[in-house]
Design a protein around this motif. Structure first.
Motif, mmCIF file in Angstrom:
data_model
loop_
_atom_site.group_PDB
_atom_site.id
_atom_site.type_symbol
_atom_site.label_atom_id
_atom_site.label_comp_id
_atom_site.label_asym_id
_atom_site.label_seq_id
_atom_site.Cartn_x
_atom_site.Cartn_y
_atom_site.Cartn_z
ATOM 1 N N GLY A 1 -1.291 2.874 -0.959
ATOM 2 C CA GLY A 1 -0.889 2.028 0.176
ATOM 3 C C GLY A 1 -0.406 0.536 0.193
ATOM 4 O O GLY A 1 0.436 -0.002 1.135
ATOM 5 N N SER B 1 -2.141 -1.810 1.095
ATOM 6 C CA SER B 1 -2.150 -2.520 2.660
ATOM 7 C C SER B 1 -4.092 -3.677 2.182
ATOM 8 O O SER B 1 -3.751 -4.676 3.186
ATOM 9 N N GLU C 1 2.570 4.190 -2.375
ATOM 10 C CA GLU C 1 3.571 4.592 -1.464
ATOM 11 C C GLU C 1 3.400 2.641 -0.533
ATOM 12 O O GLU C 1 2.695 1.964 -1.000
ATOM 13 N N HIS D 1 1.972 1.163 3.101
ATOM 14 C CA HIS D 1 1.786 1.183 4.851
ATOM 15 C C HIS D 1 1.488 -0.124 5.356
ATOM 16 O O HIS D 1 0.689 -0.177 6.407
#
Length: 138
Positions: free
Chosen positions: A10, A12, A39, A41
């Protein structure tokens, strides 16, 4: 110029921490560090805080999707979790791919103090990995 991509799920925590350390350890060299996720996040505030404790500011980082960097000729692609390694897209380059599966501190379950200690523990693992990597590419 050496282009390095740090990739996790993510973008993150783990890739953001590695991004910060790689920039720190390669300061003054012709190296450009990118981080991304399969992805996005958002950058985890606890990752920002734990890096700040070690004197590195990643508060300006953004969470980016790996597709944003498809046109960059990477020399190294570092995956920092198994999920990203499995889902990493093909880059039309001769990038050397390296992998290490770091625990995800954001998934740790515990009280605030224990969570803080887990972020620090993972930060230190990533820091050592990044130091070793930078020494190898000198």
């Amino acid at each position: 110029m050496i282009n390095i991509l740090v990739l996790c799920t993510g973008n993150s925590c783990r890739s953001q921490i590695a991004h910060g350390y790689l920039e720190h350890f390669t300061e003054g060299r012709k190296v450009k560090v990118y981080s991304a996720g399969v992805e996005t996040h958002g950058v985890n505030p606890k990752a920002i805080a734990t890096m700040q404790e070690d004197g590195i500011d990643i508060s300006h980082h953004t969470s980016n999707n790996v597709d944003e960097y498809a046109a960059i000729p990477f020399d190294y692609i570092l995956t920092v979790c198994d999920n990203a390694k499995e889902r990493c897209p093909f880059f039309p380059s001769s990038a050397k791919r390296l992998h290490y599966n770091f625990p995800d501190p954001a998934k740790f379950v515990g009280d605030e103090e224990a969570t803080h200690l887990e972020f620090k523990r993972v930060r230190e693992l990533i820091k050592k990995y990044c130091q070793s990597f930078v020494e190898e590419i000198r």
